[in-house]
Design a protein around this motif. Structure first.
Motif, PDB file in Angstrom:
ATOM      1  N   TYR A 115       0.807  -1.230   0.000  1.00 63.48           N
ATOM      2  CA  TYR A 115       0.000   0.000   0.000  1.00 63.48           C
ATOM      3  C   TYR A 115       0.841   1.282   0.000  1.00 63.48           C
ATOM      4  CZ  TYR A 115      -3.206  -3.623   1.504  1.00 63.48           C
ATOM      5  OH  TYR A 115      -3.902  -4.797   1.598  1.00 63.48           O
ATOM      6  N   ILE A 116       1.939   1.274  -0.748  1.00 63.09           N
ATOM      7  CA  ILE A 116       2.706   2.521  -0.918  1.00 63.09           C
ATOM      8  C   ILE A 116       1.986   3.338  -1.992  1.00 63.09           C
ATOM      9  CG2 ILE A 116       4.962   3.510  -1.473  1.00 63.09           C
ATOM     10  CD1 ILE A 116       6.141   0.711  -1.036  1.00 63.09           C
ATOM     11  N   PRO A 117       1.732   4.642  -1.770  1.00 57.49           N
ATOM     12  CA  PRO A 117       1.046   5.449  -2.782  1.00 57.49           C
ATOM     13  C   PRO A 117       1.778   5.420  -4.115  1.00 57.49           C
ATOM     14  CG  PRO A 117       1.227   6.654  -0.715  1.00 57.49           C
ATOM     15  CD  PRO A 117       2.019   5.402  -0.546  1.00 57.49           C
ATOM     16  N   LEU A 118       1.001   5.495  -5.207  1.00 56.14           N
ATOM     17  CA  LEU A 118       1.598   5.428  -6.553  1.00 56.14           C
ATOM     18  C   LEU A 118       2.559   6.579  -6.821  1.00 56.14           C
ATOM     19  CD1 LEU A 118      -1.250   4.290  -8.965  1.00 56.14           C
ATOM     20  CD2 LEU A 118       0.862   3.101  -8.425  1.00 56.14           C
ATOM     21  N   LEU A 119       2.287   7.736  -6.208  1.00 61.01           N
ATOM     22  CA  LEU A 119       3.136   8.908  -6.460  1.00 61.01           C
ATOM     23  C   LEU A 119       4.415   8.915  -5.614  1.00 61.01           C
ATOM     24  CD1 LEU A 119       0.363  11.641  -6.689  1.00 61.01           C
ATOM     25  CD2 LEU A 119       1.624  10.565  -8.550  1.00 61.01           C
ATOM     26  N   ARG A 140      13.630  -4.021  -3.717  1.00 62.64           N
ATOM     27  CA  ARG A 140      12.998  -3.974  -5.033  1.00 62.64           C
ATOM     28  C   ARG A 140      11.629  -3.316  -4.928  1.00 62.64           C
ATOM     29  NH1 ARG A 140      11.886  -9.492  -6.809  1.00 62.64           N
ATOM     30  NH2 ARG A 140       9.714  -9.025  -6.417  1.00 62.64           N
ATOM     31  N   ILE A 141      11.295  -2.505  -5.916  1.00 63.21           N
ATOM     32  CA  ILE A 141       9.963  -1.882  -5.971  1.00 63.21           C
ATOM     33  C   ILE A 141       9.119  -2.622  -7.007  1.00 63.21           C
ATOM     34  CG2 ILE A 141       8.686   0.242  -6.515  1.00 63.21           C
ATOM     35  CD1 ILE A 141      10.268   0.767  -4.108  1.00 63.21           C
ATOM     36  N   ASP A 142       7.916  -2.991  -6.627  1.00 64.72           N
ATOM     37  CA  ASP A 142       7.004  -3.667  -7.565  1.00 64.72           C
ATOM     38  C   ASP A 142       5.871  -2.718  -7.929  1.00 64.72           C
ATOM     39  OD1 ASP A 142       8.397  -6.070  -7.527  1.00 64.72           O
ATOM     40  OD2 ASP A 142       7.438  -6.649  -5.648  1.00 64.72           O
ATOM     41  N   LYS A 143       5.829  -2.334  -9.220  1.00 64.47           N
ATOM     42  CA  LYS A 143       4.742  -1.482  -9.712  1.00 64.47           C
ATOM     43  C   LYS A 143       3.973  -2.273 -10.747  1.00 64.47           C
ATOM     44  CE  LYS A 143       6.356   3.241  -9.199  1.00 64.47           C
ATOM     45  NZ  LYS A 143       6.982   4.375  -9.857  1.00 64.47           N
ATOM     46  N   GLU A 144       2.711  -2.500 -10.495  1.00 63.74           N
ATOM     47  CA  GLU A 144       1.899  -3.217 -11.480  1.00 63.74           C
ATOM     48  C   GLU A 144       1.000  -2.213 -12.190  1.00 63.74           C
ATOM     49  OE1 GLU A 144      -0.197  -6.526  -9.829  1.00 63.74           O
ATOM     50  OE2 GLU A 144       1.596  -7.226  -8.793  1.00 63.74           O
ATOM     51  N   ALA A 186       6.847  -2.916  -2.089  1.00 65.40           N
ATOM     52  CA  ALA A 186       8.305  -3.005  -2.100  1.00 65.40           C
ATOM     53  C   ALA A 186       8.755  -4.247  -1.341  1.00 65.40           C
ATOM     54  CB  ALA A 186       8.909  -1.765  -1.459  1.00 65.40           C
ATOM     55  N   GLU A 187       9.724  -4.928  -1.928  1.00 68.82           N
ATOM     56  CA  GLU A 187      10.282  -6.088  -1.219  1.00 68.82           C
ATOM     57  C   GLU A 187      11.379  -5.601  -0.281  1.00 68.82           C
ATOM     58  OE1 GLU A 187      12.433 -10.204  -2.393  1.00 68.82           O
ATOM     59  OE2 GLU A 187      10.884  -9.482  -3.752  1.00 68.82           O
ATOM     60  N   LEU A 188      11.378  -6.117   0.934  1.00 68.68           N
ATOM     61  CA  LEU A 188      12.334  -5.642   1.949  1.00 68.68           C
ATOM     62  C   LEU A 188      13.289  -6.748   2.372  1.00 68.68           C
ATOM     63  CD1 LEU A 188       9.918  -3.978   4.540  1.00 68.68           C
ATOM     64  CD2 LEU A 188      10.866  -2.970   2.482  1.00 68.68           C
ATOM     65  N   SER A 189      14.460  -6.307   2.763  1.00 66.30           N
ATOM     66  CA  SER A 189      15.383  -7.215   3.439  1.00 66.30           C
ATOM     67  C   SER A 189      15.331  -6.834   4.918  1.00 66.30           C
ATOM     68  CB  SER A 189      16.791  -7.009   2.890  1.00 66.30           C
ATOM     69  OG  SER A 189      17.710  -7.667   3.709  1.00 66.30           O
ATOM     70  N   PRO A 190      14.805  -7.708   5.801  1.00 67.96           N
ATOM     71  CA  PRO A 190      14.669  -7.323   7.211  1.00 67.96           C
ATOM     72  C   PRO A 190      16.018  -7.000   7.851  1.00 67.96           C
ATOM     73  CG  PRO A 190      13.469  -9.337   6.735  1.00 67.96           C
ATOM     74  CD  PRO A 190      14.308  -9.059   5.536  1.00 67.96           C
ATOM     75  N   ASP A 191      16.033  -6.003   8.725  1.00 67.13           N
ATOM     76  CA  ASP A 191      17.279  -5.623   9.406  1.00 67.13           C
ATOM     77  C   ASP A 191      17.714  -6.683  10.415  1.00 67.13           C
ATOM     78  OD1 ASP A 191      17.635  -3.331   8.025  1.00 67.13           O
ATOM     79  OD2 ASP A 191      16.599  -2.049   9.459  1.00 67.13           O
TER      80      ASP A 191
END
Lengths: 290, 166
Positions: free
Chosen positions: A209-213, A242-246, A254-259
């Protein structure tokens, strides 16, 4: 091949059949009531079962410690050099952060922001992992008798580990941030865009749910937003890889690598709910200092 | 005496599952030793023993997991009951038949558990079947078969089954 010759005790079979039917009916008709009864009984009895569990965990830790100290010495010198280099780097960063910290304090005082209190927390040790294959959890050696409750946040100095989902008298089960059934409110530190962090089946995490803008990009750090859940604002969760925009999607993810690597966690801090400032409390007008 | 042995089995299995099995998991999947134990107890001790031990073991194991307390207890209880019932109907029971039975029963139980847990949309049926249910069923079958073969070759299992059901 052998022959089995069994005499059937009918009373035991009848009792078993009746019990099985009652159980199946209870499961189908009153699942939540049955659940709460089992949870209430499980508190004290789980404490008793956790004694041998902690004993086995203690023996396991000792063996692992001995292995680590006396046998697994390969590569220690190389690791030591690497750590020294990292220490030098961290000392340099520490100096810069001290400067930044002093400046921040000064600005905070000027703006009369209410200083956010450091949350009080309970330290706990990891004594085991989930007994099943469906969830990714860790078991802590502290429970309801130490003040732990469901939905409390669990962290290490490196970042978020997960959330308490179940407690007995002396143990607590923590659902890890990498479990797909976990959801934590997150915030992209640079852009201030909010979203929900959930685990993936590959053992990573993703921000939904990251805003498109939003101009989020790989390398951005994600921290807790503090809006919901048992975490204060600003605890590190992970880094975007990585950012996933469909196309035609309303949001991006966005795909995350956990800290925090949840498979290597040994000690954690459980955040007490009273210590987390609420949204209203955090944004309220601070009292004027004399 | 039997109740004490069952209690020790339950406590021991919970500890082993939580502490030791994560280190010997294959591609992140652990065998369900509780399922194997309940099947063998049901087979040897009968329906009532299987049902009660299954209930207690399922409940105790779910206390140290994120899964809900009812599903695991009820499913393991029913597995113990079915194992006891099947053991009573069976005339011949070789380790091979037991392995196949465990494989099928573990697959069915795993799929029912996946259905009962209402998992995240990421964890669909395909994922559940290939990543959890089938590998776990294979491990359960191999371990259950090995334990039964050991018992079969060293103990008089048939006599044990007859005596325990008298």
């Amino acid at each position: 091949m052998r022959m089995v010759n069994i005499r059937a005790p009918y009373s035991a079979r009848r009792v078993a059949l009746v019990l099985a039917v009652i159980l199946a009916l209870g499961f189908l008709l009153l699942p939540s009531q049955l659940q709460s009864v089992l949870q209430q009984v499980g508190g004290p009895l789980g404490g008793i079962i956790s004694w041998p569990l902690q004993a086995v965990a203690g023996i396991h830790d000792r063996i692992a410690g001995t292995w680590g100290r006396y046998v697994d010495l390969q590569g220690v010198e190389e690791e030591n050099q690497q750590l020294k280099r990292e220490l030098d780097l961290l000392k340099e960063q520490n100096g810069q952060l001290r400067e930044a910290s002093v400046a921040t304090e000064r600005f905070s005082a000027l703006l009369e922001f209410k200083k956010q209190a450091l949350p009080t927390s309970v330290a706990a040790q990891v004594i085991g992992r989930d007994t099943g294959n469906w969830y990714k959890t860790i078991i802590l050696n502290k429970g309801a008798s130490d003040g732990l409750q469901a939905d409390q946040g669990v962290i290490t100095p490196a970042g978020v580990v997960g959330r308490v989902v179940k407690t007995t008298a002396s143990t607590a089960v923590v659902l890890l941030v990498t479990d797909p059934n976990n959801a934590i409110a997150g915030l992209i530190q640079r852009t201030r865009d909010e979203g929900i962090v959930e685990g993936t089946t590959q053992g990573q995490a993703r921000l939904k749910y990251i805003p498109l803008l939003s101009n989020a990009r790989p390398g951005d750090h994600i921290v807790t937003s503090g809006l919901v859940g048992g975490f204060p604002r600003g605890i590190p969760i992970g880094t975007i890889i990585r950012i996933d925009k469909e196309e035609e999607a309303l949001f991006q993810s966005a795909e995350l690598s956990p800290d925090v690597d949840p498979n290597r966690v040994e000690e954690v801090l459980v955040i007490q709910p009273s210590a987390i400032p609420g949204e209203g409390e955090r944004l309220s007008i601070p009292k004027h200092k004399p | 005496m039997k109740a004490l042995v069952y209690c020790l089995v339950i406590i021991g299995l919970v500890s082993v599952h939580a502490v030791l099995l994560p280190h010997v998991s294959v591609w992140g999947v652990k065998p369900d030793l509780g399922f194997v134990a309940v099947c063998l107890i049901g087979l040897i001790g009968g329906e009532l023993d299987g049902l009660l031990v299954g209930l207690a073991l399922g409940w105790a194991m779910s206390l140290f997991s994120a899964q809900d307390l009812v599903s695991s207890a009820v499913l393991k209880g029913l597995v113990g009951f079915v194992a006891g019932f099947a053991g009573r109907q069976m005339v011949y029971l070789s380790p091979f038949i037991l392995v196949m039975g465990l494989l099928v029963l573990s697959c069915v139980t795993g799929l029912m558990m996946g259905f009962a847990l209402k998992l995240n949309p990421q964890q669909d049926w395909w994922w559940a079947a290939w990543m959890v249910v089938l590998p776990q069923a294979c491990l359960d079958a191999v371990i259950g078969g090995a334990i039964y073969w050991l018992m079969w070759s060293r103990l008089n299992v048939e006599q044990l089954m007859s005596e325990s059901r008298m």
